[in-house]
Write a protein that holds these residues in place. Structure first.
Motif, PDB file in Angstrom:
ATOM      1  N   GLU A  60       0.551  -1.148  -0.294  1.00  0.00           N
ATOM      2  CA  GLU A  60      -0.010   0.103   0.117  1.00  0.00           C
ATOM      3  C   GLU A  60       0.972   1.187   0.370  1.00  0.00           C
ATOM      4  OE1 GLU A  60      -3.389   2.727   2.401  1.00  0.00           O
ATOM      5  OE2 GLU A  60      -1.935   1.065   3.234  1.00  0.00           O
ATOM      6  N   ASN A  65      -2.434   4.801  -3.871  1.00  0.00           N
ATOM      7  CA  ASN A  65      -3.142   5.715  -5.113  1.00  0.00           C
ATOM      8  C   ASN A  65      -2.751   5.453  -6.235  1.00  0.00           C
ATOM      9  OD1 ASN A  65      -5.251   6.274  -2.745  1.00  0.00           O
ATOM     10  ND2 ASN A  65      -4.116   8.100  -2.009  1.00  0.00           N
ATOM     11  N   ASP A  66      -2.064   4.749  -6.224  1.00  0.00           N
ATOM     12  CA  ASP A  66      -1.113   4.137  -7.707  1.00  0.00           C
ATOM     13  C   ASP A  66      -2.566   4.103  -8.563  1.00  0.00           C
ATOM     14  OD1 ASP A  66       0.073   2.917 -10.105  1.00  0.00           O
ATOM     15  OD2 ASP A  66       1.854   2.395  -9.074  1.00  0.00           O
ATOM     16  N   SER A  67      -2.916   4.792  -9.648  1.00  0.00           N
ATOM     17  CA  SER A  67      -4.048   4.220 -10.723  1.00  0.00           C
ATOM     18  C   SER A  67      -3.441   2.690 -11.622  1.00  0.00           C
ATOM     19  CB  SER A  67      -4.342   5.396 -11.399  1.00  0.00           C
ATOM     20  OG  SER A  67      -2.561   5.776 -12.888  1.00  0.00           O
ATOM     21  N   SER A  97      -5.271   4.292   1.021  1.00  0.00           N
ATOM     22  CA  SER A  97      -5.085   4.352  -0.267  1.00  0.00           C
ATOM     23  C   SER A  97      -6.691   3.696  -1.049  1.00  0.00           C
ATOM     24  CB  SER A  97      -4.667   2.954  -0.315  1.00  0.00           C
ATOM     25  OG  SER A  97      -4.238   3.157  -1.716  1.00  0.00           O
ATOM     26  N   ASN A  98      -6.911   4.409  -1.669  1.00  0.00           N
ATOM     27  CA  ASN A  98      -8.572   4.019  -2.827  1.00  0.00           C
ATOM     28  C   ASN A  98      -7.801   2.505  -3.932  1.00  0.00           C
ATOM     29  OD1 ASN A  98      -6.526   5.645  -4.846  1.00  0.00           O
ATOM     30  ND2 ASN A  98      -7.904   7.817  -4.114  1.00  0.00           N
ATOM     31  N   ASN A  99      -6.720   2.355  -3.218  1.00  0.00           N
ATOM     32  CA  ASN A  99      -7.000   1.319  -4.951  1.00  0.00           C
ATOM     33  C   ASN A  99      -6.676   0.519  -4.177  1.00  0.00           C
ATOM     34  OD1 ASN A  99      -3.937   1.644  -4.006  1.00  0.00           O
ATOM     35  ND2 ASN A  99      -2.784   1.983  -5.493  1.00  0.00           N
TER      36      ASN A  99
END
Length: 170
Positions: A60, A65-67, A97-99
């Protein structure tokens, strides 16, 4: 171990739809061309899951937040792990993290994905009785073409750090 550029791998992770911790549908086909790291956990696990989640935090942190990278933590007790319970788990581990998606849904769908697609358990291709409980410490690295590139022991910090290096090399 990583097998970079192995064109002989024909197995691919099929498309699936499950619910994430925000009660949204996670549709795998909408996440095509992303590297994914999969693991299989449950929120009431006091054994290997807390350790695995802590080690996944290395991933993480490295890909925050790596797209191009998704972390997928599938619940193996989806009858207990509602999206709300998964969101509480995310909060408890301070995951920001949003991923990183915590996925729940139909038990047989998750177990089938784990065993037949991610080969999450020890013996590749070996199929346990579908009623048998799924419990594995593996982190599975899947490349942008949905091919498995590596399997790591998620309870070991060293292997989690190796996973980070292997993601970078992809």
């Amino acid at each position: 171990q990583m097998c970079i550029r192995d064109r002989s791998i024909t197995h691919k992770i099929p498309e699936f739809t499950l619910q994430n911790q925000f009660e949204d549908n996670f549709i795998s086909s909408k996440n095509d061309k992303k590297i994914q790291i999969a693991n299989f956990i449950f929120t009431t696990c006091a054994d290997i899951c807390p350790n695995m989640t802590s080690n996944m935090k290395f991933v993480e942190k490295a890909f925050f937040n790596d797209s191009l990278v998704n972390i997928l933590s599938f619940s193996v007790t989806p009858w207990i792990d509602t999206p709300k319970k998964l969101l509480d788990y995310v909060g408890f581990y301070n995951i920001k993290s949003n991923n990183w998606f915590f996925l729940t849904g139909n038990k047989s769908k998750i177990y089938s994905l784990a065993r037949r697609s991610y080969f999450a358990e020890e013996e590749f291709g070996y199929t346990k009785d579908s009623a048998q409980f799924l419990h594995t410490e593996h982190f599975i690295l899947v490349d942008q073409n949905k091919k498995i590139r590596g399997v790591y022991n998620g309870t070991l910090e060293l292997e989690a750090k190796q996973l980070v290096k292997d993601i970078v090399s992809l």
